[in-house]
Design a protein around this motif. Structure first.
Motif, PDB file in Angstrom:
ATOM      1  N   SER A  45      37.967  45.305  40.491  1.00  0.00           N
ATOM      2  CA  SER A  45      37.633  44.389  41.567  1.00  0.00           C
ATOM      3  C   SER A  45      36.754  43.457  41.285  1.00  0.00           C
ATOM      4  O   SER A  45      36.760  42.260  41.395  1.00  0.00           O
ATOM      5  N   GLU A  81      37.568  39.155  41.259  1.00  0.00           N
ATOM      6  CA  GLU A  81      36.836  38.144  41.873  1.00  0.00           C
ATOM      7  C   GLU A  81      36.273  37.013  41.035  1.00  0.00           C
ATOM      8  O   GLU A  81      36.313  35.824  41.251  1.00  0.00           O
ATOM      9  N   ALA A 105      39.011  34.345  40.181  1.00  0.00           N
ATOM     10  CA  ALA A 105      39.872  33.766  41.561  1.00  0.00           C
ATOM     11  C   ALA A 105      39.966  32.290  41.291  1.00  0.00           C
ATOM     12  O   ALA A 105      40.986  31.872  41.638  1.00  0.00           O
ATOM     13  N   HIS A 133      44.765  36.652  39.601  1.00  0.00           N
ATOM     14  CA  HIS A 133      43.672  37.308  40.552  1.00  0.00           C
ATOM     15  C   HIS A 133      44.498  37.636  41.926  1.00  0.00           C
ATOM     16  O   HIS A 133      44.336  38.732  42.394  1.00  0.00           O
TER      17      HIS A 133
END
Length: 152
Positions: A33, A37, A40, A47
Motif C-alpha cells: 500500500s 502510493e 501514484a 499504481h
C-alpha cells in the motif's frame, strides 16, 4: 490506438471475469500500500492496477497464508496463455529487482498481477503498451515458511 487507463483495465477484466480471488499477508498488504502510493504520480498505470488489487485482496496473518499463494519473495512458475511459454521468476520489491536474474519487481505490471494469485489460477493483465496478457500460475515455491510475509 489510445492508451488503456487503470479504470479501463478494471472494467475490461471484470467484464471478462479475469479477477481471481487473491490473498495477501497483512505485512505485504501494508508495505505494498505504501509503495503504491509512492508511485501514484510516476507510474500511474501500475499504481491504479496495484491499488485495485490491494482493495480487493483478502488480508490474512502470515501464518494463515496458503503455501500455494504468490507472496513477496516467492518463486513463481507461470505460463503465458497466449504465447504458451513458461517462465519462472521471483517476485521482489523494486530495490531487489534484476530481470536478468529472474527477479521481477512487484511494481511492474506482471509483478502486480502475480501478487496474491494462487497455483491453478489465471489472471489477465495489461502491458504498458495496453496489450492484454493472460497468465496461469503453475507453481509457487517459498524458500522457507513465512518468507513472503517477513521480507523487508
Amino acid at each position: 490506438m489510445r492508451a488503456i487507463t487503470g479504470n479501463d483495465r478494471k472494467t475490461k477484466m471484470r467484464s471478462a471475469g479475469q479477477f481471481p480471488p487473491i490473498t495477501l499477508t497483512a505485512i505485504d498488504h501494508d508495505r505494498l500500500s505504501g509503495l503504491a502510493e509512492a508511485i501514484a504520480d510516476t507510474v500511474p498505470d501500475v499504481h491504479d492496477y496495484l491499488a485495485a488489487e490491494l482493495d480487493r485482496a483478502v488480508v490474512v496473518s502470515p501464518g494463515e497464508i496458503a503455501p500455494s499463494v504468490v507472496t513477496m519473495n516467492a518463486r513463481v512458475t507461470f505460463r503465458d496463455e497466449v504465447a504458451g511459454q513458461e517462465r519462472t521468476v521471483t517476485l521482489v520489491y523494486p530495490q531487489e529487482a534484476d530481470v536478468a536474474a529472474g527477479r521481477v519487481s512487484v511494481l511492474t505490471p506482471i509483478g502486480a498481477a502475480l501478487i496474491g494469485v494462487a497455483e491453478g489460477q489465471s489472471i489477465t493483465w495489461f502491458t504498458r503498451q495496453g496489450v492484454a496478457k493472460t497468465l496461469a500460475v503453475l507453481e509457487v515455491e517459498h524458500s522457507h515458511a513465512g518468507e513472503g510475509a517477513s521480507a523487508a
